[in-house]
Design a protein around this motif. Structure first.
Motif, PDB file in Angstrom:
ATOM      1  N   LEU A   1      30.130  33.168  32.987  1.00  0.00           N
ATOM      2  CA  LEU A   1      28.696  32.956  32.785  1.00  0.00           C
ATOM      3  C   LEU A   1      27.944  32.900  34.112  1.00  0.00           C
ATOM      4  O   LEU A   1      26.810  33.378  34.210  1.00  0.00           O
ATOM      5  N   ALA A   2      28.558  32.319  35.142  1.00  0.00           N
ATOM      6  CA  ALA A   2      27.912  32.274  36.450  1.00  0.00           C
ATOM      7  C   ALA A   2      27.744  33.674  37.030  1.00  0.00           C
ATOM      8  O   ALA A   2      26.694  34.009  37.608  1.00  0.00           O
TER       9      ALA A   2
ATOM     10  N   CYS B   1      29.299  38.378  44.322  1.00  0.00           N
ATOM     11  CA  CYS B   1      29.285  37.230  43.397  1.00  0.00           C
ATOM     12  C   CYS B   1      30.126  37.505  42.157  1.00  0.00           C
ATOM     13  O   CYS B   1      30.875  36.636  41.698  1.00  0.00           O
ATOM     14  N   GLY B   2      30.015  38.714  41.614  1.00  0.00           N
ATOM     15  CA  GLY B   2      30.777  39.022  40.408  1.00  0.00           C
ATOM     16  C   GLY B   2      32.267  39.113  40.670  1.00  0.00           C
ATOM     17  O   GLY B   2      33.079  38.501  39.968  1.00  0.00           O
ATOM     18  N   ILE B   3      32.656  39.872  41.698  1.00  0.00           N
ATOM     19  CA  ILE B   3      34.075  40.029  42.006  1.00  0.00           C
ATOM     20  C   ILE B   3      34.673  38.722  42.501  1.00  0.00           C
ATOM     21  O   ILE B   3      35.805  38.367  42.157  1.00  0.00           O
ATOM     22  N   GLY B   4      33.914  37.980  43.306  1.00  0.00           N
ATOM     23  CA  GLY B   4      34.430  36.714  43.807  1.00  0.00           C
ATOM     24  C   GLY B   4      34.663  35.695  42.706  1.00  0.00           C
ATOM     25  O   GLY B   4      35.638  34.939  42.737  1.00  0.00           O
ATOM     26  N   LEU B   5      33.773  35.673  41.708  1.00  0.00           N
ATOM     27  CA  LEU B   5      33.918  34.707  40.614  1.00  0.00           C
ATOM     28  C   LEU B   5      34.953  35.146  39.591  1.00  0.00           C
ATOM     29  O   LEU B   5      35.678  34.322  39.040  1.00  0.00           O
TER      30      LEU B   5
ATOM     31  N   ALA C   1      30.860  21.655  36.509  1.00  0.00           N
ATOM     32  CA  ALA C   1      29.485  21.184  36.721  1.00  0.00           C
ATOM     33  C   ALA C   1      29.010  21.527  38.128  1.00  0.00           C
ATOM     34  O   ALA C   1      27.853  21.930  38.327  1.00  0.00           O
ATOM     35  N   VAL C   2      29.900  21.398  39.109  1.00  0.00           N
ATOM     36  CA  VAL C   2      29.536  21.737  40.492  1.00  0.00           C
ATOM     37  C   VAL C   2      29.237  23.234  40.613  1.00  0.00           C
ATOM     38  O   VAL C   2      28.271  23.635  41.282  1.00  0.00           O
ATOM     39  N   LEU C   3      30.036  24.062  39.955  1.00  0.00           N
ATOM     40  CA  LEU C   3      29.806  25.503  40.014  1.00  0.00           C
ATOM     41  C   LEU C   3      28.480  25.883  39.365  1.00  0.00           C
ATOM     42  O   LEU C   3      27.729  26.712  39.902  1.00  0.00           O
TER      43      LEU C   3
END
Length: 265
Positions: A27-28, A124-128, A236-238
Motif C-alpha cells: 500500500l505504501a 520507492c516501489g522497488i525498495g518497498l 505504523a512507523v512506515l
C-alpha cells in the motif's frame, strides 16, 4: 509449533523494513505511485526521490541490493526522458528544430520532471516491494484486506510455480537437442519449444488444481490460517514516514509554484 515458528521468523527479519507487513509495504508503494503521477514537476519528484531513498536506506533496504534492482529503471528512465525532450510539448524558446524533432525549454523541463518521476516511483516501489515473501503477502491480503482466499491462494501457487518455467525451458531445449530437432531453423525451434512449455504448464496447473481441491483448499466453511498476519509498530512507523515524505514532496512543489497537475496539462 506455530508460535515458535513465528518467533524464529521474526528473529531472522533483522531490518525494520523486513519486520513490516507486506500488505503495508504494498500500500505504501501504491501511495508513492499515485501521488507522484498526479503532477509532472521537478520539485515533487526530486523531493520524493531523495527522501524516499533516505527512508529506504534507513529502514535497511540495502544500498547495493537496491542499486542492482534499479538497473532496468535506470536504463529506461533516460530513454523516456530523451523521447519527451525530442518530441514533447513545445513551449518557450525553441533550441533545436529538425523535422519532427523540436527541443524547447518546455520539453526539456518536462523531460527532467519525467526522468525524476520515473526514478522516484522506481526507487520507492522497488525498495518497498523488493524481497517480499510471497507467502506472507498472501496471508496479509487474505486476512487483512479480506480478499477471496481462493483467488489469493491460486495466485500464490502460480507465483511459486513461476520459477519452474526457466527450468522447464532448459529441460525442453536439452530434450529437443538430444532428439536432433534443435540444430537448425531457430525461429521454428523456438516456436515449437514455446508451445511445448505452454502444454507442460497447463498440465502442471491442472495437476496442482486437482491436488489443491483434494486437500480442501476450496472447501465450504471458514478457513483457518497457519500464519496469522498482524500489524505492529513497524507498520505504523512506515505509514507515518510515507505520509510525511509525500506531504513534504507535495508541499515543496506547491511552495515553489511548480505543482503541475496532469489533468491541467
Amino acid at each position: 509449533m506455530t508460535a515458535v515458528a513465528e518467533r524464529t521468523a521474526d528473529r531472522r527479519r533483522t531490518t525494520p523494513l523486513e519486520r513490516t507487513n507486506p500488505v503495508v509495504r504494498l500500500l505504501a508503494s501504491l501511495a508513492f505511485a499515485v501521488v507522484l503521477v498526479l503532477s509532472v514537476d521537478v520539485v515533487s519528484a526530486g523531493v520524493a526521490l531523495v527522501l524516499g531513498g533516505v527512508l529506504l536506506l534507513a529502514a535497511g533496504a540495502g544500498g547495493r541490493r537496491l542499486a542492482l534492482r534499479m538497473l532496468p529503471v535506470v536504463v529506461a528512465a533516460p530513454l523516456a526522458a530523451l523521447t519527451i525532450a525530442l518530441y514533447g510539448q513545445e513551449s518557450g524558446r525553441v533550441l533545436l528544430a529538425w523535422g519532427f524533432v523540436r527541443v524547447s525549454d518546455g520539453s526539456l523541463a518536462l523531460a527532467a520532471a519525467t526522468l525524476l518521476r520515473i526514478l522516484a516511483i522506481g526507487v520507492c516501489g522497488i525498495g518497498l516491494l523488493g524481497g517480499i515473501d510471497a507467502t506472507r503477502l498472501a496471508d496479509g491480503l487474505a486476512q487483512l484486506l479480506r480478499l477471496p482466499a481462493r483467488f489469493v491462494l491460486g495466485a500464490l501457487a502460480a507465483f511459486r510455480l513461476f520459477g519452474l518455467l526457466g527450468e522447464d525451458w532448459r529441460a525442453l531445449g536439452l530434450a529437443r537437442r538430444a532428439r536432433g530437432i534443435a540444430d537448425d531453423k531457430r525461429l521454428r525451434r523456438l516456436a515449437g519449444q514455446a508451445f511445448g512449455l505452454l502444454v507442460l504448464a497447463v498440465r502442471r496447473g491442472g495437476a496442482l488444481a486437482t491436488a489443491m481441491e483434494a486437500r480442501g483448499f476450496d472447501g465450504p466453511g471458514g478457513r483457518t490460517w497457519a500464519r496469522p498476519s498482524r500489524l505492529g509498530g513497524a507498520d505504523a512507523v512506515l505509514v507515518l514516514a510515507t505520509a510525511l515524505v509525500l506531504a513534504a514532496a507535495v508541499g515543496a512543489a506547491l511552495a515553489a509554484g511548480t505543482w503541475n497537475p496532469v489533468s491541467g496539462g
